[in-house]
Design a protein around this motif. Structure first.
Motif, mmCIF file in Angstrom:
data_model
loop_
_atom_site.group_PDB
_atom_site.id
_atom_site.type_symbol
_atom_site.label_atom_id
_atom_site.label_comp_id
_atom_site.label_asym_id
_atom_site.label_seq_id
_atom_site.Cartn_x
_atom_site.Cartn_y
_atom_site.Cartn_z
ATOM 1 N N ASP A 1 33.513 40.265 39.625
ATOM 2 C CA ASP A 1 34.853 40.791 39.877
ATOM 3 C C ASP A 1 34.992 42.218 39.337
ATOM 4 O OD1 ASP A 1 35.632 38.445 41.084
ATOM 5 O OD2 ASP A 1 36.560 37.611 39.284
ATOM 6 N N GLU B 1 42.741 44.044 46.095
ATOM 7 C CA GLU B 1 41.749 43.277 45.349
ATOM 8 C C GLU B 1 42.373 42.656 44.103
ATOM 9 O OE1 GLU B 1 37.928 41.690 44.327
ATOM 10 O OE2 GLU B 1 38.909 42.310 46.178
ATOM 11 N N LEU C 1 42.762 38.578 43.252
ATOM 12 C CA LEU C 1 42.311 37.929 42.030
ATOM 13 C C LEU C 1 43.430 37.118 41.377
ATOM 14 C CD1 LEU C 1 40.199 40.850 40.537
ATOM 15 C CD2 LEU C 1 39.314 38.676 41.401
ATOM 16 N N THR D 1 44.007 32.564 41.441
ATOM 17 C CA THR D 1 44.082 31.805 40.191
ATOM 18 C C THR D 1 45.458 31.187 39.979
ATOM 19 O OG1 THR D 1 44.584 33.844 38.987
ATOM 20 C CG2 THR D 1 42.291 33.161 39.081
ATOM 21 N N ILE E 1 39.994 42.432 33.913
ATOM 22 C CA ILE E 1 39.081 41.354 34.317
ATOM 23 C C ILE E 1 38.797 40.415 33.153
ATOM 24 C CG2 ILE E 1 36.726 40.849 35.074
ATOM 25 C CD1 ILE E 1 38.583 41.722 37.311
#
Length: 455
Positions: A14, A37, A41, A45, A115
């Motif tokens: 990622d 992007e 992500l 989740t 991240i």
């Protein structure tokens, strides 16, 4: 909580994908692609997500959970320009591993921070898949590297009535000895440009016997602004400064590193009057200061040129304490210059958007976070009352009412904003583990508070 190889591999992938997008806000490049992007992500989740227009890059918001406790996480996906490219060892937008570090633009500031937290969230949700007993709002912006020009306006429109308990700031530090630093505040900033003109064009220096020199005028004007101890001599400058609370003062009274180490690291030698090994850390945390960033004018080429310059310019910045508003300080500066006879010195405001903030380190989540950071990094965490630098945290503290919590993985050799920006892989993995356990601990404490309230 054990970090599985799958979580680590996914986090590396990622981060690699984010670094590959050159989301340079100064050039308005890659903004939408990177925002997409980031949203992907968050959505994958379990967050309810959306994008909201900014002046340059979209704001990405993820929301989940419900309960009496609200956590706001703030990150940014934009990065600094990669120039000069020739000084990069490897291409700047390719995540590269060398000697225990991951290199690439944004690897530290701020994609690596984001991240590490999202990977920690994934790890936490694997172990705690049920309903989240607190409210989590994740805000990721694309304009931080150009001063967040639309952040305050966005928060006012998207979250007009939101109140929060804690704001996990976009970065934190790990010092040279490996101790994690928790930042509880930032100074505000006012940047100005002063200019003085005394003639239409440069004159022969012999005329200095009758005509004033703009560089003398600027030097005298600037010299009137502070004394040898660094204390600002502008009337009313310190009015409204918020004194630190007792715990913040106690934390600053015990420096986590000696003055000598700071001098060795920076090469700084001459101290302001009244600053010594016992007081320097209190000054860094609490004291406003005035800097002359640049002084320009006249001839600075090789050899002599007997010239009386017609104009001169200086750039200054004030680092401000909580309670000092940059616009008000600018007005006091103008009044001071006029009162001292420098009404011919023109003043231009360059930056007056960032207010100083300092949160109470006694918030229970701060001690909770400090204990978990010590567990994962193996060194006691340092709670720093305020960064000596500035950050646009005041909307979260003043508008949301949140306690600031700055914990992250940025190390002193991260080369932020420079070629070969990097993070230590060990720090990256530690922050994944810390993040997972921090979410779990907040979850447990939220359940405890809710049960106590029901009783």
């Amino acid at each position: 909580m054990r970090i599985s190889p799958d979580i680590l591999a996914a986090a590396r992938n990622d981060l690699s994908a984010l670094v590959a997008i050159p989301s340079v806000s100064a050039r308005d490049e890659g903004m939408e692609a990177c925002a997409d992007e980031v949203e992907r992500l968050l959505a994958e989740t379990g967050f309810s997500t959306g994008q909201h227009k900014g002046d340059v890059g979209p704001f990405v918001v993820g929301e989940t959970g419900d309960g009496p406790f609200t956590l706001v996480i703030y990150n940014h996906y934009d990065v600094q320009p990669e120039d000069p490219i020739a000084l990069w060892t490897d291409p700047p937008f390719v995540l590269t591993e060398r000697s225990g570090r991951l290199y690439g633009r944004g690897s530290a500031d701020d994609k690596g921070e984001f991240i590490s937290r999202i990977a920690g969230w994934n790890l936490f949700r694997q172990a705690h898949p049920g309903p989240l007993p607190f409210k989590l709002i994740w805000i990721v912006e694309g304009e931080e590297e150009i001063g967040s020009p639309s952040l305050t306006r966005f928060l006012d429109s998207r979250f007009p009535d939101t109140k929060a308990d804690l704001c996990w700031w976009e970065f934190g530090e790990v010092d040279k000895s490996g101790r994690p630093i928790i930042l509880m505040g930032f100074k505000g900033i006012l940047a100005v440009e002063l200019e003085c003109r005394t003639a239409r064009a440069d004159l022969h220096s012999s005329l200095g016997a009758i005509f004033d020199n703009p560089l003398w005028r600027l030097a005298a004007a600037i010299a009137s602004l502070r004394d040898a101890s660094g204390r600002i001599l502008i009337d009313g400058f310190y009015d409204g400064v918020v004194a630190p609370d007792a715990r913040s003062r106690a934390l600053a009274a015990t420096p986590p590193f000696p003055l000598e180490s700071l001098q060795a690291e920076t090469g700084g030698q001459r101290l302001l009057d009244g600053v010594d090994a016992e007081t320097f850390y209190e000054h860094l945390n609490f004291e406003p200061c005035l800097n002359v960033n640049g002084f320009h004018g006249g001839y600075d080429g090789e050899g002599a040129k007997t010239v009386l310059p017609c104009t001169g310019m200086a750039k200054l910045d004030f680092r401000l304490a909580p309670g000092q508003h940059p616009v008000h300080i600018a007005a006091l500066l103008r009044r001071h210059l006029d009162a001292k006879g420098f009404d011919d010195v023109e003043m231009k405001i360059l930056d007056a958007e960032v207010l100083g903030v300092r949160s109470d380190p006694s918030h229970p989540a701060v001690d909770l976070g400090a204990a978990l950071l010590e567990k994962w990094f193996g060194r006691p965490a340092v709670i720093q009352p305020s960064s000596a630098a500035s950050g646009l945290a005041h909307p979260f503290v003043h508008k949301f009412g949140a306690t600031l919590f700055g914990a992250g993985l940025t190390h002193h050799g991260a080369m932020l904003h420079s070629p070969d920006e990097n993070i230590l892989i060990s720090h990256f993995e530690n922050m994944i583990g810390f993040s997972a356990e921090f979410f779990a601990a907040l979850c447990e404490s939220a359940v405890t508070r809710e049960a106590a309230a029901d009783a």
